[in-house]
Design a protein around this motif. Structure first.
Motif, mmCIF file in Angstrom:
data_model
loop_
_atom_site.group_PDB
_atom_site.id
_atom_site.type_symbol
_atom_site.label_atom_id
_atom_site.label_comp_id
_atom_site.label_asym_id
_atom_site.label_seq_id
_atom_site.Cartn_x
_atom_site.Cartn_y
_atom_site.Cartn_z
ATOM 1 N N GLY A 112 0.791 -1.225 0.000
ATOM 2 C CA GLY A 112 0.000 0.000 0.000
ATOM 3 C C GLY A 112 0.822 1.272 0.000
ATOM 4 O O GLY A 112 0.298 2.355 -0.256
ATOM 5 N N GLU A 113 2.124 1.164 0.270
ATOM 6 C CA GLU A 113 3.015 2.333 0.283
ATOM 7 C C GLU A 113 3.765 2.520 -1.031
ATOM 8 O O GLU A 113 4.508 3.490 -1.190
ATOM 9 C CB GLU A 113 4.019 2.207 1.431
ATOM 10 C CG GLU A 113 3.362 2.230 2.800
ATOM 11 C CD GLU A 113 4.345 1.972 3.923
ATOM 12 O OE1 GLU A 113 5.564 1.836 3.657
ATOM 13 O OE2 GLU A 113 3.892 1.890 5.072
ATOM 14 N N SER B 47 -2.622 -3.727 3.583
ATOM 15 C CA SER B 47 -2.211 -2.339 3.366
ATOM 16 C C SER B 47 -2.765 -1.746 2.077
ATOM 17 O O SER B 47 -2.625 -0.556 1.836
ATOM 18 C CB SER B 47 -0.681 -2.220 3.365
ATOM 19 O OG SER B 47 -0.126 -2.778 2.180
ATOM 20 N N THR B 48 -3.391 -2.573 1.218
ATOM 21 C CA THR B 48 -3.890 -2.088 -0.064
ATOM 22 C C THR B 48 -5.395 -1.852 -0.013
ATOM 23 O O THR B 48 -6.101 -2.437 0.796
ATOM 24 C CB THR B 48 -3.578 -3.082 -1.199
ATOM 25 O OG1 THR B 48 -4.183 -4.337 -0.901
ATOM 26 C CG2 THR B 48 -2.083 -3.259 -1.388
ATOM 27 N N THR B 49 -5.844 -1.004 -0.914
ATOM 28 C CA THR B 49 -7.275 -0.739 -1.052
ATOM 29 C C THR B 49 -7.669 -0.960 -2.512
ATOM 30 O O THR B 49 -6.816 -0.993 -3.395
ATOM 31 C CB THR B 49 -7.631 0.704 -0.642
ATOM 32 O OG1 THR B 49 -6.874 1.610 -1.460
ATOM 33 C CG2 THR B 49 -7.306 0.957 0.812
#
Length: 99
Positions: free
Chosen positions: A10-11, A46-48
């Motif tokens: 996600g970063e 951590s991902t959307t």
């Protein structure tokens, strides 16, 4: 490449360069060209949304849908698609941790 930083999926923003990350293959997309040879979507907590695109240029790496991997690759942007990608090249690796 030396010591690489671990970066959550996600970063990823196209600026980290070579990194270590991990995630699950949510689905494989059709690839109409020999390179990249595989294109998948990776996801974790951590991902959307749809997760992160992962393009595989390394002929020795084959990512399987539903499996989890530790990955060494390059965080980059793909201008034609205006997307963030984790790209796996000749010096990349993928080690399965979940089937």
């Amino acid at each position: 490449m030396g010591d690489l930083d671990y970066v959550e999926l996600g970063e990823l923003d196209g600026t980290h360069g070579w990194i270590v990350t991990s995630g699950f293959v949510n689905w494989e997309e059709d690839v109409s060209s020999p390179m990249p040879r595989q294109r998948v979507r990776l996801g974790d907590e951590s991902t959307t949304g749809n997760g992160v695109v992962c393009t595989v240029f390394n002929e020795d790496i084959d990512l399987e849908e539903g499996c989890g991997y530790y990955l060494v690759g390059k965080d980059r942007t793909y201008d034609a698609g205006e997307e963030i990608q984790l790209s796996l090249y000749e010096n990349s690796s993928a080690r399965k941790f979940f089937e």
